[in-house]
Write a protein that holds these residues in place. Structure first.
Motif, PDB file in Angstrom:
ATOM      1  N   GLU A 143       0.829  -1.206   0.000  1.00 24.75           N
ATOM      2  CA  GLU A 143       0.000   0.000   0.000  1.00 24.75           C
ATOM      3  C   GLU A 143       0.865   1.260   0.000  1.00 24.75           C
ATOM      4  N   THR A 144       2.169   1.082  -0.209  1.00 16.29           N
ATOM      5  CA  THR A 144       3.056   2.253  -0.261  1.00 16.29           C
ATOM      6  C   THR A 144       3.686   2.325  -1.634  1.00 16.29           C
ATOM      7  N   LYS A 145       3.902   3.533  -2.130  1.00 17.11           N
ATOM      8  CA  LYS A 145       4.509   3.652  -3.467  1.00 17.11           C
ATOM      9  C   LYS A 145       6.016   3.364  -3.426  1.00 17.11           C
ATOM     10  N   GLU A 146       6.605   3.470  -2.209  1.00 11.97           N
ATOM     11  CA  GLU A 146       8.061   3.263  -2.092  1.00 11.97           C
ATOM     12  C   GLU A 146       8.461   1.808  -2.311  1.00 11.97           C
ATOM     13  N   LEU A 147       7.601   0.882  -1.885  1.00  8.92           N
ATOM     14  CA  LEU A 147       7.928  -0.538  -2.042  1.00  8.92           C
ATOM     15  C   LEU A 147       7.294  -1.048  -3.328  1.00  8.92           C
ATOM     16  N   LYS A 148       8.098  -1.111  -4.360  1.00 13.45           N
ATOM     17  CA  LYS A 148       7.551  -1.523  -5.657  1.00 13.45           C
ATOM     18  C   LYS A 148       7.363  -3.034  -5.703  1.00 13.45           C
ATOM     19  N   PRO A 149       6.192  -3.471  -6.192  1.00 16.43           N
ATOM     20  CA  PRO A 149       5.934  -4.909  -6.245  1.00 16.43           C
ATOM     21  C   PRO A 149       6.887  -5.619  -7.213  1.00 16.43           C
ATOM     22  N   PHE A 150       7.233  -6.861  -6.840  1.00 19.30           N
ATOM     23  CA  PHE A 150       8.045  -7.771  -7.662  1.00 19.30           C
ATOM     24  C   PHE A 150       9.439  -7.249  -7.981  1.00 19.30           C
ATOM     25  N   GLN A 151       9.945  -6.399  -7.121  1.00 19.74           N
ATOM     26  CA  GLN A 151      11.315  -5.929  -7.273  1.00 19.74           C
ATOM     27  C   GLN A 151      12.127  -6.635  -6.191  1.00 19.74           C
ATOM     28  N   LYS A 152      13.215  -7.313  -6.589  1.00 17.60           N
ATOM     29  CA  LYS A 152      14.022  -8.052  -5.620  1.00 17.60           C
ATOM     30  C   LYS A 152      14.969  -7.112  -4.892  1.00 17.60           C
ATOM     31  N   LEU A 153      14.947  -7.168  -3.566  1.00 18.80           N
ATOM     32  CA  LEU A 153      15.830  -6.316  -2.763  1.00 18.80           C
ATOM     33  C   LEU A 153      16.738  -7.193  -1.918  1.00 18.80           C
ATOM     34  N   SER A 154      17.949  -6.701  -1.672  1.00 17.93           N
ATOM     35  CA  SER A 154      18.819  -7.432  -0.750  1.00 17.93           C
ATOM     36  C   SER A 154      18.266  -7.205   0.661  1.00 17.93           C
ATOM     37  N   ILE A 155      18.656  -8.072   1.602  1.00 18.43           N
ATOM     38  CA  ILE A 155      18.189  -7.912   2.990  1.00 18.43           C
ATOM     39  C   ILE A 155      18.590  -6.530   3.543  1.00 18.43           C
ATOM     40  N   PRO A 156      19.872  -6.098   3.377  1.00 19.32           N
ATOM     41  CA  PRO A 156      20.234  -4.771   3.919  1.00 19.32           C
ATOM     42  C   PRO A 156      19.361  -3.657   3.334  1.00 19.32           C
ATOM     43  N   ASP A 157      19.128  -3.677   2.015  1.00 13.69           N
ATOM     44  CA  ASP A 157      18.296  -2.643   1.382  1.00 13.69           C
ATOM     45  C   ASP A 157      16.867  -2.664   1.925  1.00 13.69           C
ATOM     46  N   ALA A 158      16.331  -3.863   2.021  1.00 19.12           N
ATOM     47  CA  ALA A 158      14.950  -4.005   2.495  1.00 19.12           C
ATOM     48  C   ALA A 158      14.830  -3.498   3.934  1.00 19.12           C
ATOM     49  N   GLU A 175      16.779  -1.198   5.401  1.00 16.45           N
ATOM     50  CA  GLU A 175      16.907   0.272   5.358  1.00 16.45           C
ATOM     51  C   GLU A 175      15.579   0.912   4.933  1.00 16.45           C
ATOM     52  N   MET A 176      15.008   0.381   3.844  1.00 15.39           N
ATOM     53  CA  MET A 176      13.767   0.965   3.306  1.00 15.39           C
ATOM     54  C   MET A 176      12.611   0.848   4.281  1.00 15.39           C
ATOM     55  N   THR A 177      12.438  -0.357   4.829  1.00 16.75           N
ATOM     56  CA  THR A 177      11.279  -0.553   5.708  1.00 16.75           C
ATOM     57  C   THR A 177      11.457   0.206   7.016  1.00 16.75           C
ATOM     58  N   GLU A 178      12.707   0.374   7.462  1.00 19.55           N
ATOM     59  CA  GLU A 178      12.946   1.142   8.696  1.00 19.55           C
ATOM     60  C   GLU A 178      12.604   2.619   8.456  1.00 19.55           C
ATOM     61  N   THR A 179      13.038   3.156   7.306  1.00 16.61           N
ATOM     62  CA  THR A 179      12.745   4.554   6.963  1.00 16.61           C
ATOM     63  C   THR A 179      11.233   4.766   6.875  1.00 16.61           C
ATOM     64  N   LEU A 180      10.552   3.834   6.197  1.00 15.72           N
ATOM     65  CA  LEU A 180       9.097   3.932   6.046  1.00 15.72           C
ATOM     66  C   LEU A 180       8.394   3.857   7.399  1.00 15.72           C
ATOM     67  N   GLU A 181       8.838   2.907   8.230  1.00 13.16           N
ATOM     68  CA  GLU A 181       8.236   2.727   9.554  1.00 13.16           C
ATOM     69  C   GLU A 181       8.316   4.046  10.341  1.00 13.16           C
ATOM     70  N   THR A 182       9.504   4.650  10.361  1.00 15.17           N
ATOM     71  CA  THR A 182       9.710   5.908  11.088  1.00 15.17           C
ATOM     72  C   THR A 182       8.812   7.004  10.515  1.00 15.17           C
ATOM     73  N   ALA A 231       0.183   1.244   6.770  1.00 15.56           N
ATOM     74  CA  ALA A 231       0.076   0.552   5.484  1.00 15.56           C
ATOM     75  C   ALA A 231       0.511  -0.900   5.654  1.00 15.56           C
ATOM     76  N   HIS A 232       0.030  -1.749   4.755  1.00 17.24           N
ATOM     77  CA  HIS A 232       0.430  -3.161   4.780  1.00 17.24           C
ATOM     78  C   HIS A 232       1.225  -3.490   3.532  1.00 17.24           C
ATOM     79  N   ALA A 233       2.144  -4.416   3.684  1.00 15.27           N
ATOM     80  CA  ALA A 233       2.916  -4.859   2.525  1.00 15.27           C
ATOM     81  C   ALA A 233       3.155  -6.362   2.627  1.00 15.27           C
TER      82      ALA A 233
END
Length: 197
Positions: free
Chosen positions: A13-28, A30-37, A46-48
């Motif tokens: 439900e967020t535009k930042e997390l694009k569907p079907f895009q593979k992310l490394s664990i560190p990237d994921a 970083e992104m989810t921590e930034t979004l959470e904050t 939002a749910h993902a």
């Protein structure tokens, strides 16, 4: 022999997390921590839905992250909290631990969470270690490299285990029956031999 895990968001439900895009664990993380904050600050939620994939792109875990809920700091923290609350049998418990250790290894140092401890015993060990890298016992290391873990889709683990045990049980009973028959045959032969037949 390092198994690299990656994260793929399938529906978000967020535009930042694009569907079907593979992310490394560190990237994921970083992104989810930034979004959470950000979501907590703006009082949004939002749910993902996501998968954790192994190096052959096999799904090894499926989950839904609640962003902005304050439940978890990032995607790996979410998995740790989810899995540590699940009770499993010994084999699955060992696989679960090695899976979590593998994930934890890839989390960037500044995002590591310390509340993922499973038992008091491990907690005290963690405090004694000054380095931030979790130390694997050889048993767990064997588990990881034995490849046991990644055959496990945790969510369906509980239903599989009941099927597996009843099947194993049936096989064990058959084995025991064979053994008893064999022993009866042997004792029968001995009896005849003693009686001089």
């Amino acid at each position: 022999m390092e198994n690299m895990l990656s994260v793929m968001f399938i529906k978000s439900e967020t535009k930042e997390l694009k569907p079907f895009q593979k992310l490394s664990i560190p990237d994921a993380c970083e992104m989810t921590e930034t979004l959470e904050t950000h979501y907590q600050r703006t009082k949004k939620k939002a749910h993902a839905d996501f998968f954790i994939l192994d190096e052959e792109d096999q799904e090894v875990y499926a989950g839904t992250l609640s962003i902005g809920s304050g439940h978890a700091r990032h995607v790996v923290d979410h998995i740790k909290k989810k899995l540590s609350s699940l009770k499993m049998d010994d084999i699955q418990e060992a696989r679960k631990r090695s899976f979590l250790e593998q994930l934890e290894k890839e989390v960037p140092d500044h995002l590591k969470t310390t509340d993922g401890s499973f038992s008091l015993e491990e907690e005290t060990e963690d405090h004694m270690q000054t380095t931030q890298t979790p130390v694997l016992s050889t048993r767990n290391r064997r588990m990881i490299y034995g490849g046991g873990i990644l055959s496990l889709l945790i969510l369906s683990a509980t239903c599989f285990s009941t099927v597996a045990t009843s099947q194993d049980r049936a096989e064990t009973i058959q084995d025991l029956q064979k053994q008893i028959k064999l022993e009866q045959k042997i004792t029968g032969t001995y009896e005849r031999a003693l009686l001089g037949d």
